[in-house]
Design a protein around this motif. Structure first.
Motif, PDB file in Angstrom:
ATOM      1  N   ASN A   5       0.868  -1.204  -0.190  1.00 44.20           N
ATOM      2  CA  ASN A   5      -0.094   0.356   0.015  1.00 44.20           C
ATOM      3  C   ASN A   5       0.944   1.137  -0.163  1.00 44.20           C
ATOM      4  O   ASN A   5       0.482   2.483  -0.563  1.00 44.20           O
ATOM      5  CB  ASN A   5      -0.615   0.049   0.860  1.00 44.20           C
ATOM      6  CG  ASN A   5      -1.708  -1.319   0.673  1.00 44.20           C
ATOM      7  OD1 ASN A   5      -2.164  -1.468   0.061  1.00 44.20           O
ATOM      8  ND2 ASN A   5      -2.654  -1.753   2.611  1.00 44.20           N
ATOM      9  N   PHE A   6       1.966   1.000   0.636  1.00 41.24           N
ATOM     10  CA  PHE A   6       2.978   2.421   1.166  1.00 41.24           C
ATOM     11  C   PHE A   6       3.385   2.810  -0.843  1.00 41.24           C
ATOM     12  O   PHE A   6       3.483   3.574  -1.170  1.00 41.24           O
ATOM     13  CB  PHE A   6       4.201   2.270   1.720  1.00 41.24           C
ATOM     14  CG  PHE A   6       4.668   3.256   2.436  1.00 41.24           C
ATOM     15  CD1 PHE A   6       4.366   4.650   2.542  1.00 41.24           C
ATOM     16  CD2 PHE A   6       5.840   3.568   2.118  1.00 41.24           C
ATOM     17  CE1 PHE A   6       5.464   5.331   3.085  1.00 41.24           C
ATOM     18  CE2 PHE A   6       7.022   4.545   1.768  1.00 41.24           C
ATOM     19  CZ  PHE A   6       6.399   5.589   2.655  1.00 41.24           C
ATOM     20  N   ASP A   7       3.719   1.645  -1.904  1.00 40.80           N
ATOM     21  CA  ASP A   7       4.493   1.753  -2.848  1.00 40.80           C
ATOM     22  C   ASP A   7       3.685   1.859  -3.540  1.00 40.80           C
ATOM     23  O   ASP A   7       3.826   2.950  -4.407  1.00 40.80           O
ATOM     24  CB  ASP A   7       5.212  -0.561  -3.157  1.00 40.80           C
ATOM     25  CG  ASP A   7       5.892  -0.188  -1.824  1.00 40.80           C
ATOM     26  OD1 ASP A   7       6.853   0.279  -1.803  1.00 40.80           O
ATOM     27  OD2 ASP A   7       6.714  -1.485  -2.542  1.00 40.80           O
ATOM     28  N   LEU A   8       2.315   1.916  -3.522  1.00 41.67           N
ATOM     29  CA  LEU A   8       1.151   2.654  -4.220  1.00 41.67           C
ATOM     30  C   LEU A   8       0.579   3.679  -4.359  1.00 41.67           C
ATOM     31  O   LEU A   8       0.534   4.591  -5.375  1.00 41.67           O
ATOM     32  CB  LEU A   8      -0.099   1.358  -4.173  1.00 41.67           C
ATOM     33  CG  LEU A   8      -1.532   2.129  -5.133  1.00 41.67           C
ATOM     34  CD1 LEU A   8      -1.120   1.716  -6.380  1.00 41.67           C
ATOM     35  CD2 LEU A   8      -2.604   1.550  -4.875  1.00 41.67           C
ATOM     36  N   THR A   9       1.123   3.643  -3.006  1.00 45.43           N
ATOM     37  CA  THR A   9       1.033   5.691  -2.370  1.00 45.43           C
ATOM     38  C   THR A   9       1.921   6.585  -2.888  1.00 45.43           C
ATOM     39  O   THR A   9       1.713   7.191  -4.008  1.00 45.43           O
ATOM     40  CB  THR A   9       0.764   5.726  -1.032  1.00 45.43           C
ATOM     41  OG1 THR A   9      -0.200   4.862  -0.021  1.00 45.43           O
ATOM     42  CG2 THR A   9       1.143   7.270  -0.557  1.00 45.43           C
ATOM     43  N   LEU A  98      13.100  10.079   0.817  1.00 42.87           N
ATOM     44  CA  LEU A  98      12.510   9.371   0.267  1.00 42.87           C
ATOM     45  C   LEU A  98      13.265   7.831   0.719  1.00 42.87           C
ATOM     46  O   LEU A  98      12.548   6.622   1.020  1.00 42.87           O
ATOM     47  CB  LEU A  98      12.185   9.093  -1.349  1.00 42.87           C
ATOM     48  CG  LEU A  98      11.151   9.466  -1.939  1.00 42.87           C
ATOM     49  CD1 LEU A  98      11.724  10.104  -3.079  1.00 42.87           C
ATOM     50  CD2 LEU A  98       9.909   9.407  -1.354  1.00 42.87           C
ATOM     51  N   LEU A  99      14.945   8.050   0.901  1.00 39.68           N
ATOM     52  CA  LEU A  99      15.670   6.786   1.534  1.00 39.68           C
ATOM     53  C   LEU A  99      15.563   6.956   2.608  1.00 39.68           C
ATOM     54  O   LEU A  99      15.937   5.633   2.950  1.00 39.68           O
ATOM     55  CB  LEU A  99      17.370   7.136   0.797  1.00 39.68           C
ATOM     56  CG  LEU A  99      17.613   7.574  -1.340  1.00 39.68           C
ATOM     57  CD1 LEU A  99      18.705   8.239  -1.004  1.00 39.68           C
ATOM     58  CD2 LEU A  99      16.951   5.955  -1.838  1.00 39.68           C
ATOM     59  N   SER A 100      14.977   7.660   3.509  1.00 43.52           N
ATOM     60  CA  SER A 100      15.435   7.164   4.757  1.00 43.52           C
ATOM     61  C   SER A 100      14.069   6.969   5.215  1.00 43.52           C
ATOM     62  O   SER A 100      13.260   5.964   6.126  1.00 43.52           O
ATOM     63  CB  SER A 100      14.699   8.938   5.529  1.00 43.52           C
ATOM     64  OG  SER A 100      14.370   9.652   5.210  1.00 43.52           O
ATOM     65  N   LEU A 101      13.100   6.556   4.372  1.00 42.67           N
ATOM     66  CA  LEU A 101      11.382   6.148   4.987  1.00 42.67           C
ATOM     67  C   LEU A 101      11.646   4.498   4.886  1.00 42.67           C
ATOM     68  O   LEU A 101      12.705   4.086   3.743  1.00 42.67           O
ATOM     69  CB  LEU A 101      10.609   6.216   3.761  1.00 42.67           C
ATOM     70  CG  LEU A 101      10.153   8.108   3.640  1.00 42.67           C
ATOM     71  CD1 LEU A 101       9.491   7.801   2.309  1.00 42.67           C
ATOM     72  CD2 LEU A 101       9.877   8.026   4.746  1.00 42.67           C
ATOM     73  N   PRO A 102      10.436   3.711   5.451  1.00 38.77           N
ATOM     74  CA  PRO A 102      11.312   1.951   5.171  1.00 38.77           C
ATOM     75  C   PRO A 102      10.685   1.638   3.868  1.00 38.77           C
ATOM     76  O   PRO A 102       9.775   0.827   4.367  1.00 38.77           O
ATOM     77  CB  PRO A 102       9.826   2.164   6.810  1.00 38.77           C
ATOM     78  CG  PRO A 102       8.468   2.957   6.592  1.00 38.77           C
ATOM     79  CD  PRO A 102      10.061   4.336   6.364  1.00 38.77           C
ATOM     80  N   ILE A 108      11.350   1.777  -4.516  1.00 37.34           N
ATOM     81  CA  ILE A 108      12.125   3.921  -4.569  1.00 37.34           C
ATOM     82  C   ILE A 108      11.978   3.802  -6.493  1.00 37.34           C
ATOM     83  O   ILE A 108      11.317   4.359  -7.273  1.00 37.34           O
ATOM     84  CB  ILE A 108      13.161   4.508  -4.640  1.00 37.34           C
ATOM     85  CG1 ILE A 108      12.168   4.386  -2.845  1.00 37.34           C
ATOM     86  CG2 ILE A 108      12.845   5.425  -4.875  1.00 37.34           C
ATOM     87  CD1 ILE A 108      13.454   5.138  -1.405  1.00 37.34           C
ATOM     88  N   PHE A 109      12.713   3.036  -6.618  1.00 38.06           N
ATOM     89  CA  PHE A 109      13.389   3.057  -8.498  1.00 38.06           C
ATOM     90  C   PHE A 109      12.415   2.328  -9.476  1.00 38.06           C
ATOM     91  O   PHE A 109      12.555   3.056 -10.237  1.00 38.06           O
ATOM     92  CB  PHE A 109      14.762   2.338  -7.958  1.00 38.06           C
ATOM     93  CG  PHE A 109      14.645   1.773  -9.831  1.00 38.06           C
ATOM     94  CD1 PHE A 109      16.024   2.957 -10.356  1.00 38.06           C
ATOM     95  CD2 PHE A 109      14.802   0.974 -11.026  1.00 38.06           C
ATOM     96  CE1 PHE A 109      16.675   2.953 -12.052  1.00 38.06           C
ATOM     97  CE2 PHE A 109      15.241   0.446 -12.272  1.00 38.06           C
ATOM     98  CZ  PHE A 109      15.968   1.951 -12.462  1.00 38.06           C
ATOM     99  N   THR A 110      11.674   1.279  -8.452  1.00 39.38           N
ATOM    100  CA  THR A 110      10.653   0.707  -9.901  1.00 39.38           C
ATOM    101  C   THR A 110       9.535   1.618  -9.984  1.00 39.38           C
ATOM    102  O   THR A 110       9.065   2.027 -10.859  1.00 39.38           O
ATOM    103  CB  THR A 110      10.320  -0.510  -9.315  1.00 39.38           C
ATOM    104  OG1 THR A 110      11.208  -1.626  -8.963  1.00 39.38           O
ATOM    105  CG2 THR A 110       8.906  -1.327  -9.828  1.00 39.38           C
ATOM    106  N   VAL A 111       9.180   2.174  -8.766  1.00 37.48           N
ATOM    107  CA  VAL A 111       8.427   3.167  -8.612  1.00 37.48           C
ATOM    108  C   VAL A 111       8.622   4.207  -9.631  1.00 37.48           C
ATOM    109  O   VAL A 111       7.639   4.752 -10.433  1.00 37.48           O
ATOM    110  CB  VAL A 111       7.762   4.079  -7.014  1.00 37.48           C
ATOM    111  CG1 VAL A 111       6.851   5.343  -7.362  1.00 37.48           C
ATOM    112  CG2 VAL A 111       7.059   2.536  -6.246  1.00 37.48           C
ATOM    113  N   LYS A 112       9.937   4.876  -9.478  1.00 41.82           N
ATOM    114  CA  LYS A 112       9.902   5.621 -10.291  1.00 41.82           C
ATOM    115  C   LYS A 112      10.319   6.220 -12.190  1.00 41.82           C
ATOM    116  O   LYS A 112       9.967   6.739 -12.843  1.00 41.82           O
ATOM    117  CB  LYS A 112      11.056   6.783  -9.524  1.00 41.82           C
ATOM    118  CG  LYS A 112      11.092   7.427  -8.560  1.00 41.82           C
ATOM    119  CD  LYS A 112      12.556   8.618  -7.872  1.00 41.82           C
ATOM    120  CE  LYS A 112      12.197   9.289  -6.736  1.00 41.82           C
ATOM    121  NZ  LYS A 112      10.829  10.145  -7.289  1.00 41.82           N
TER     122      LYS A 112
END
Length: 271
Positions: A5-9, A98-102, A108-112
């Motif tokens: 859910n976090f990745d989707l957000t 972003l990198l400090s988030l769990p 992150i790379f996939t999302v971007k």
């Protein structure tokens, strides 16, 4: 479940940031205007003799022309959008947040990457499908038009992946929005320019230009549809359609894989 859910957000947030006004409107206008100027209308086709025998050829040729004209806009858009997705975050300090988030760097790379590639692919293919249907769809030819238009989707997807992968690598290396955008666009223009060189300039090497990232998607469609070459057949006729699609898959990952390792292995931290 919370991670998904976090990745989707994150994906939704990144897509809103990348495709906010006026980026989306300009992208739609640019791709649509350039594409519509190359299509031959059904009225023009029906005025020529041998309508039924020429119809299939003209429809497939129109799809190839539309895809061809979209290549340069895709280069420009991928460079701009990937820079907005990667380089601007480094400039504004958002990447460190972003990198400090769990969440993993892979996520992150996939999302971007998906935030640029997926909408850009659907935008390009959607405009192609709209133009093809509006110009050629009839009760008799509807199935043919839809089948032909479908093949533009994977070709566009792999082409966008190549340019987005190249733009991602440049953006992560330079970490400057304007610099990475200009570098990506110039690289795209270079890839496009070399396909225009003739044997008089390059000699026998010019025969291999059909296998370049800019020309391969177009020849994948041409070989798939059996489009007759305008000039003397060359090396492109020696490679079957599935061979061009394998080449497209290779190009799609040739920059994506090293960019992924560059980002996930934290090489930018060591610089």
């Amino acid at each position: 479940m919370k991670i998904k859910n976090f990745d989707l957000t994150l994906l939704k947030a990144d897509m809103r940031k990348v495709w906010s006004r006026p980026t989306f409107e300009l992208a739609v206008g640019l791709v649509f205007f350039i594409s519509i100027t190359t299509v031959q209308t059904l009225f023009e086709i029906t005025t020529v003799s041998g309508f039924q025998s020429d119809f299939n050829y003209l429809v497939t040729e129109s799809l190839v022309r539309i895809t061809s004209t979209q290549m340069l806009p895709l280069v420009i858009l991928s460079g701009i959008l990937v820079s907005l997705s990667f380089a601007r975050d480094y400039e504004q300090g958002l990447m460190q947040t972003l990198l400090s988030l769990p969440v993993s760097r892979t996520s992150i790379f996939t999302v971007k990457f998906v935030a640029v590639v997926l909408p850009l692919t659907l935008l390009s293919w959607g405009i192609t499908l709209f133009i093809m249907v509006m110009n050629y769809f009839t009760a008799a030819s509807g199935l043919l038009v839809l089948q032909v238009s479908f093949w533009a989707l994977p070709v566009t997807f792999f082409a966008v992946m190549f340019y987005a992968g190249l733009a991602s690598l440049i953006a992560l290396a330079l970490k400057k929005t304007i610099t990475s955008t200009l570098a990506t666009v110039l690289a795209g223009f270079f890839v496009s320019f070399i396909t225009t060189l003739t044997p008089e300039v390059l000699g026998p090497i010019a025969d291999y230009l059909v296998f370049t990232p800019y020309a391969a998607p177009l020849w994948a469609l041409k070989r798939l549809f059996g489009t007759r070459p305008l000039s003397e057949p060359g090396l492109e006729m020696n490679l079957p359609p599935w061979g061009f699609f394998i080449l497209l898959i290779f190009y799609a990952f040739v920059f994506l894989v090293p960019t992924y390792f560059y980002f996930t292995k934290r090489f930018e931290v060591k610089e």
